[in-house]
Design a protein around this motif. Structure first.
Motif, PDB file in Angstrom:
ATOM      1  N   SER B 170      28.686  -2.681  18.353  1.00  0.00           N
ATOM      2  CA  SER B 170      27.234  -2.572  18.508  1.00  0.00           C
ATOM      3  C   SER B 170      26.633  -3.928  18.887  1.00  0.00           C
ATOM      4  N   ALA B 171      27.068  -4.969  18.187  1.00  0.00           N
ATOM      5  CA  ALA B 171      26.547  -6.315  18.457  1.00  0.00           C
ATOM      6  C   ALA B 171      26.954  -6.781  19.850  1.00  0.00           C
ATOM      7  N   LEU B 172      28.173  -6.470  20.238  1.00  0.00           N
ATOM      8  CA  LEU B 172      28.667  -6.859  21.567  1.00  0.00           C
ATOM      9  C   LEU B 172      27.840  -6.180  22.659  1.00  0.00           C
ATOM     10  N   ASP B 173      27.577  -4.904  22.457  1.00  0.00           N
ATOM     11  CA  ASP B 173      26.792  -4.153  23.429  1.00  0.00           C
ATOM     12  C   ASP B 173      25.370  -4.702  23.535  1.00  0.00           C
ATOM     13  N   ARG B 174      24.800  -5.071  22.396  1.00  0.00           N
ATOM     14  CA  ARG B 174      23.436  -5.628  22.381  1.00  0.00           C
ATOM     15  C   ARG B 174      23.395  -6.948  23.156  1.00  0.00           C
ATOM     16  N   LEU B 175      24.386  -7.797  22.902  1.00  0.00           N
ATOM     17  CA  LEU B 175      24.454  -9.082  23.604  1.00  0.00           C
ATOM     18  C   LEU B 175      24.647  -8.882  25.107  1.00  0.00           C
ATOM     19  N   ARG B 176      25.561  -7.958  25.458  1.00  0.00           N
ATOM     20  CA  ARG B 176      25.807  -7.678  26.863  1.00  0.00           C
ATOM     21  C   ARG B 176      24.514  -7.249  27.554  1.00  0.00           C
ATOM     22  N   ALA B 177      23.773  -6.338  26.900  1.00  0.00           N
ATOM     23  CA  ALA B 177      22.518  -5.848  27.471  1.00  0.00           C
ATOM     24  C   ALA B 177      21.511  -6.986  27.625  1.00  0.00           C
ATOM     25  N   CYS B 245      34.227 -10.674  24.360  1.00  0.00           N
ATOM     26  CA  CYS B 245      33.479 -11.738  23.679  1.00  0.00           C
ATOM     27  C   CYS B 245      33.581 -13.042  24.460  1.00  0.00           C
ATOM     28  N   ALA B 246      34.802 -13.343  24.923  1.00  0.00           N
ATOM     29  CA  ALA B 246      35.038 -14.587  25.668  1.00  0.00           C
ATOM     30  C   ALA B 246      34.186 -14.607  26.943  1.00  0.00           C
ATOM     31  N   ARG B 247      34.130 -13.457  27.605  1.00  0.00           N
ATOM     32  CA  ARG B 247      33.318 -13.385  28.836  1.00  0.00           C
ATOM     33  C   ARG B 247      31.854 -13.716  28.565  1.00  0.00           C
ATOM     34  N   LEU B 248      31.363 -13.286  27.391  1.00  0.00           N
ATOM     35  CA  LEU B 248      29.961 -13.547  27.034  1.00  0.00           C
ATOM     36  C   LEU B 248      29.789 -14.899  26.342  1.00  0.00           C
ATOM     37  N   GLY B 249      30.918 -15.560  26.077  1.00  0.00           N
ATOM     38  CA  GLY B 249      30.847 -16.866  25.417  1.00  0.00           C
ATOM     39  C   GLY B 249      30.397 -16.791  23.970  1.00  0.00           C
ATOM     40  N   VAL B 250      30.750 -15.689  23.292  1.00  0.00           N
ATOM     41  CA  VAL B 250      30.389 -15.585  21.869  1.00  0.00           C
ATOM     42  C   VAL B 250      31.658 -15.496  21.025  1.00  0.00           C
ATOM     43  N   SER B 251      31.526 -15.845  19.770  1.00  0.00           N
ATOM     44  CA  SER B 251      32.665 -15.836  18.862  1.00  0.00           C
ATOM     45  C   SER B 251      32.954 -14.411  18.389  1.00  0.00           C
ATOM     46  N   ALA B 252      34.179 -13.962  18.610  1.00  0.00           N
ATOM     47  CA  ALA B 252      34.563 -12.621  18.166  1.00  0.00           C
ATOM     48  C   ALA B 252      34.428 -12.512  16.645  1.00  0.00           C
ATOM     49  N   THR B 253      34.848 -13.544  15.942  1.00  0.00           N
ATOM     50  CA  THR B 253      34.778 -13.532  14.474  1.00  0.00           C
ATOM     51  C   THR B 253      33.338 -13.362  13.998  1.00  0.00           C
ATOM     52  N   GLU B 254      32.429 -14.069  14.646  1.00  0.00           N
ATOM     53  CA  GLU B 254      31.012 -13.984  14.298  1.00  0.00           C
ATOM     54  C   GLU B 254      30.511 -12.534  14.420  1.00  0.00           C
ATOM     55  N   LEU B 255      30.852 -11.881  15.504  1.00  0.00           N
ATOM     56  CA  LEU B 255      30.385 -10.500  15.708  1.00  0.00           C
ATOM     57  C   LEU B 255      31.047  -9.541  14.718  1.00  0.00           C
TER      58      LEU B 255
END
Lengths: 308, 308
Positions: B170-177, B245-255
């Motif tokens: 859910s968080a990944l999708d929100r960030l992507r959007a 996550c890497a593509r968006l530059g965010v930490s997978a662990t954080e999400l």
């Protein structure tokens, strides 16, 4: 592009009702009355109703103490249970508010809710707190009523229509506060005990609480094919009501018919139902007979509070 | 002057709980769990929970289709019933919206709600429509659970903690959007069937749904005196999650730990409870064991969504 304003509150409710269409196996009564009925237990129905109070629409901080806002919100929500003849069980609240809301205001709002709910043994059991631009308070009340005894919105030609208490006091107080820059003081009486008694009285058929104004709620009780010509002179009001209206330069009849927020019970009776004076004694509140229902819709006027 | 922002959401809930103090004769569980429990009928408890979705806080029109907003709001509300092990009965909605809200948006919101509620036989039975500056949607869901079988927030040292499904989607999708200017697409899976099955499984003790984020909700399940060291590498995630996550530059662990809105069930088991793989087969969803509860609070960090 059409907006929701074009449909208005009742148009949107009708639209919701059509979209929701089917109930579930436990649903005895869905959208369109004072509250919904669920059959959770044989011989007993659960009653549920949701009501919202919004800053700038239902209340203004500048003319209402936050405790009064809380009390009035709770009285409005419980009034829907009263109109079904239900006993309150519990409620949830959803508070939406700006982060800057003073904590003292939060406390007073909550104290106001509890001041009305606790004497009715209606426990606060949950809710939600979230951020918003303006403050709003959404209350969902749960109650119970003996199976099949709930007072729905029902009437037919020949029924007599009666009303508890007096009308216009809430609207008069709101106007007084607006004109004087003072605060709203009026608190409608709780009709929970009266509603429960009505649900157990033979011959009492239907009931609604007067929240939008007598004329509008009478329309909801009777439906589109019935009418009851109202004689303003017969409508119950507090002593000194005319004089107070004259001082403010407003029409007493207007406030009696369309003031709203009275939270009195408007009910239909037939057959062997007791007289107004007997009911008044039994319910321990004034009861006035407004007249007899007949076929027609000539006397109908649109009225009541417009949300959109 | 202190504001509600200083206390934050959980401070306000605690304050409400203290003020509300007593329950009523029917209240089995009040404020502080996923939902409240009322004993309306011997052998069966009624479950009630209220949840709000507000424009600008929980959703934005520019990046979510109104139907998606409705579906997600309903999924979030039903998730609280899932976490109690309850069967849905009915719901009410309170829609607050500006008069200019397009009718098409109203229809799509409502269609989204019903798309999720109807397959669960959760009937829309009432509600409220009122004017507001911004749109918000308050849902109150009612359910039922066999008497005494509801899954409360409970755990003790030695219990194993398990989790359904995967985290972070859910968080990944929100960030992507947000990054792409696209729309939110992700819809969490309903865990209602899994929750009901868990409530009937011997050895399953407590349960919460992951709405604020795994770390925060684990804190709510365990309480202040217990802890469970989380190993990020063991947390379940969808295939390709790290790469996305890497593509968006965010930490997978954080999400995974703090993304939130996962709506998976996080539950405690002891004694003769089945293994993760057996539970996974029975519930027909992936189940991962996260570890064993111990005394302490060293691993605790504040986290999750802050409303204020």
């Amino acid at each position: 592009m059409r907006s929701i304003a074009e449909l208005g509150e009742f148009g949107l409710i009708a639209r919701t009702r059509r979209a929701a269409s089917s109930g579930g196996p436990s649903v005895r009564l869905g959208i369109g009355d004072d509250a919904a009925l669920l059959r959770v237990r044989r011989g007993q129905d659960t009653v549920v109703s949701t009501d919202a109070s919004t800053e700038g629409v239902h209340f203004r901080w500048r003319n209402a103490h936050p405790r009064t806002v809380g009390r009035r919100a709770m009285l409005a929500a419980l009034s829907d249970l009263a109109a079904m003849g239900a006993r309150p069980l519990a409620f949830t609240w959803a508070l939406a508010a700006p982060p800057s809301l003073p904590l003292s205001r939060f406390d007073a709002l909550l104290a106001g809710l509890l001041a009305e709910s606790q004497p009715q043994h209606c426990a606060l059991v949950g809710g939600n707190v979230s951020r918003a631009v303006r403050t709003s308070l959404t209350l969902t009340v749960l109650g119970s009523v003996p199976g099949g005894r709930a007072l729905r919105r029902k009437a037919r030609a020949g029924d007599r229509i009666l009303l508890t208490g007096v009308l216009g006091a809430s609207a008069l107080d709101r106007l007084r506060a607006e004109r004087s820059g003072g605060r709203i003081r009026h608190l409608p009486a709780s009709r929970l005990a009266a509603g429960r008694r009505l649900a157990r009285t033979a011959g009492v058929v239907g009931c609604i609480d007067v929240s939008d104004g007598l004329e509008a709620d009478l329309g909801h009780l009777l439906g589109p094919e019935l009418e009851l010509p109202l004689e303003p002179a017969r409508l119950p009001r507090a002593p000194g009501f005319e004089r107070a209206c004259a001082r403010l330069g407003v029409s007493a009849t207007e406030l009696l018919l369309r003031g709203g927020e009275d939270y009195e019970l408007l009910f239909s009776v037939r057959g062997n139902a007791p007289s107004a004076s007997t009911l008044s004694r039994r319910l321990a509140v004034p009861v006035t007979e407004l007249g007899r229902v007949r076929r027609g819709s000539s006397g109908r006027r649109a009225g009541g509070w417009r949300h959109f």
